[in-house]
Design a protein around this motif. Structure first.
Motif, short mmCIF file in Angstrom:
data_model
loop_
_atom_site.label_atom_id
_atom_site.label_comp_id
_atom_site.label_asym_id
_atom_site.label_seq_id
_atom_site.Cartn_x
_atom_site.Cartn_y
_atom_site.Cartn_z
N THR A 63 10.59 -1.52 4.07
CA THR A 63 11.01 -2.66 3.24
C THR A 63 11.50 -2.21 1.87
O THR A 63 12.57 -2.61 1.43
N ALA A 64 10.72 -1.38 1.20
CA ALA A 64 11.10 -0.89 -0.12
C ALA A 64 10.30 0.38 -0.40
O ALA A 64 9.14 0.48 0.01
N PRO A 65 10.87 1.36 -1.09
CA PRO A 65 10.15 2.60 -1.36
C PRO A 65 8.89 2.36 -2.19
O PRO A 65 8.87 1.50 -3.08
N ILE A 66 7.84 3.13 -1.90
CA ILE A 66 6.64 3.13 -2.73
C ILE A 66 6.92 4.00 -3.95
O ILE A 66 7.37 5.14 -3.83
N ALA A 82 5.48 1.38 7.12
CA ALA A 82 6.59 2.34 7.16
C ALA A 82 6.89 2.88 5.77
O ALA A 82 7.21 4.07 5.61
N ASP A 83 6.78 2.04 4.74
CA ASP A 83 7.02 2.50 3.38
C ASP A 83 6.02 3.58 2.99
O ASP A 83 6.37 4.59 2.37
N TRP A 84 4.76 3.36 3.36
CA TRP A 84 3.73 4.34 3.05
C TRP A 84 3.94 5.63 3.82
O TRP A 84 3.75 6.73 3.28
N ALA A 85 4.33 5.53 5.09
CA ALA A 85 4.58 6.75 5.87
C ALA A 85 5.68 7.58 5.23
O ALA A 85 5.56 8.81 5.10
N LEU A 86 6.76 6.93 4.81
CA LEU A 86 7.86 7.65 4.17
C LEU A 86 7.43 8.24 2.82
O LEU A 86 7.84 9.35 2.46
N TYR A 87 6.61 7.51 2.08
CA TYR A 87 6.12 8.02 0.81
C TYR A 87 5.36 9.32 1.00
O TYR A 87 5.61 10.32 0.30
N ALA A 144 0.85 12.98 6.89
CA ALA A 144 1.54 11.96 6.11
C ALA A 144 1.40 10.58 6.74
O ALA A 144 1.09 9.59 6.07
N HIS A 145 1.59 10.50 8.05
CA HIS A 145 1.47 9.21 8.73
C HIS A 145 0.03 8.70 8.71
O HIS A 145 -0.21 7.49 8.60
N ALA A 146 -0.92 9.62 8.81
CA ALA A 146 -2.32 9.21 8.77
C ALA A 146 -2.70 8.65 7.40
O ALA A 146 -3.35 7.60 7.29
N LEU A 147 -2.30 9.35 6.34
CA LEU A 147 -2.57 8.85 5.00
C LEU A 147 -1.83 7.54 4.73
O LEU A 147 -2.37 6.62 4.10
N GLY A 148 -0.60 7.44 5.23
CA GLY A 148 0.15 6.20 5.05
C GLY A 148 -0.51 5.02 5.75
O GLY A 148 -0.54 3.90 5.23
N TYR A 149 -1.03 5.27 6.95
CA TYR A 149 -1.73 4.22 7.68
C TYR A 149 -2.96 3.77 6.92
O TYR A 149 -3.24 2.57 6.81
N TRP A 150 -3.70 4.73 6.36
CA TRP A 150 -4.90 4.40 5.59
C TRP A 150 -4.52 3.57 4.36
O TRP A 150 -5.19 2.57 4.04
#
Length: 349
Positions: A63-66, A82-87, A144-150
């Motif tokens: 949606t928008a960058p973190i 998805a924003d968190w995963a990319l961050y 990265a995906h694990a931290l983003g999910y959290w």
């Protein structure tokens, strides 16, 4: 260490998907395949993922960058998965992964129960892989995906009172009061929590540390108590797992994920990590503990390798992860609890 390349291949396949399906059910694939490879079952991984792929959904669109300056506004917002995963993908590319983990661990710990504890469990599996083998792109993306999910599912528990002190982790888990109304999903149940026993005791080194510098004794005490908690929760499944065979595995696997992460963290974070792990284990116990304790099953005489082979053949993701934790504990009662999970949970393969 995986020398076959199977884990990286499987993670690449899995990373095409998001961390959830149907809006809230967790994607267990990265955790299960890591455990399968860890315990010599790499040959079964791709077949397992083939069976699991119907439970996977594409990563939702960003949606928008973190932004580093306003991450708090996006914390706990599952619409920003998805924003968190990319961050975090950017973070682990630009900085050492341990540095990223150390910065975000204390920020995320208060929300350890979010996502039914699956995010922290996923982090624990990812960190174990990075600590025990080379840093590859699929493995750092997995962290990265694990931290983003959290971050997206971050959900602090309600304010909790303190009951009397407990002498051990096993006693503390027995003293956790069950949520009176055990209807609804885990989020609804966790909102009804009121108080936990006080453990560790007030005079324990881990509970008496104060100030900006944490004594070595407090850090080591935190690790020792965490080992005790993982063992107690694993053992307890043998007599209480029937209460909710899937959900109660998390009372053990969540604190074990924290234990696996400690070696990658500054020692000053070990004691608060224990506090968060205890809260997660107690919360799951309160939400799903049965009214009656079952008789202790006959102790298994099956070897750890054979028990895990049975779990792998069974195929259920929670059973695989719980058996993985039981092998970490390593004693006969833990293996008996693992066998019990194989008996209680529905086979997947």
């Amino acid at each position: 260490m995986d020398t076959t390349g199977t884990l990286d291949e499987a993670l690449d396949r899995i990373h095409l998907s998001g961390p959830e399906r149907h809006g809230w059910l967790s994607n267990h694939a990265p955790m299960a395949v890591e455990a399968l490879v860890r315990h010599g079952q790499a040959r079964s991984v791709h077949r397992w993922v083939d069976h699991y792929r119907d439970k996977l959904e594409e990563m939702p669109p960003p949606t928008a960058p973190i932004a580093a300056a306003d991450w708090q506004s996006a914390l706990g917002d599952p619409r920003r998965i998805a924003d968190w995963a990319l961050y975090f993908e950017r973070e682990v590319i630009e900085r050492p992964w341990r540095e990223v983990l150390a910065e975000w661990w204390p920020r995320l710990l208060p929300g350890i129960a979010g996502g039914a504890t699956h995010p922290v469990i996923r982090v624990g599996h990812a960190v174990r892989t990075l600590l025990s083998g080379p840093r590859t792109d699929p493995r750092t993306v997995e962290l990265a995906h694990a931290l983003g999910y959290w971050a997206a599912r971050h959900a602090p528990l309600p304010p909790l009172g303190r009951l009397g002190p407990a002498s051990s982790a096993a006693v503390a888990l027995d003293l956790v009061p069950a949520v009176p109304d055990q209807s609804g999903g885990i989020e609804a149940r966790l909102e009804r929590l009121t108080a936990f026993p006080q453990w560790p005791a007030p005079d324990d080194p881990v509970d008496s540390a104060s100030g900006p510098v944490v004594p070595v004794s407090a850090a080591e005490a935190g690790r020792t108590r965490l080992i005790e908690l993982v063992a107690a929760a694993t053992h307890r499944y043998a007599t209480h797992g029937h209460g909710e065979p899937v959900m109660l595995v998390h009372a053990a696997t969540a604190p074990n994920a924290v234990l696996r992460t400690l070696p990658a963290l500054p020692r000053g974070l070990w004691a608060p990590s224990l506090s968060a792990a205890w809260a997660a284990s107690a919360a799951v116990t309160a939400a799903y503990t049965p009214a009656t304790r079952a008789a202790l099953p006959a102790m298994t005489n099956t070897s750890p390798e054979e028990v895990f082979e049975r779990a792998a053949a069974h195929g259920d993701d929670h059973t695989i992860k719980f058996t993985d934790t039981a092998l970490d504990v390593g004693d006969g009662l833990a293996l008996t609890a693992a066998v019990r999970s194989i008996e209680l949970n529905v086979p997947f393969l």
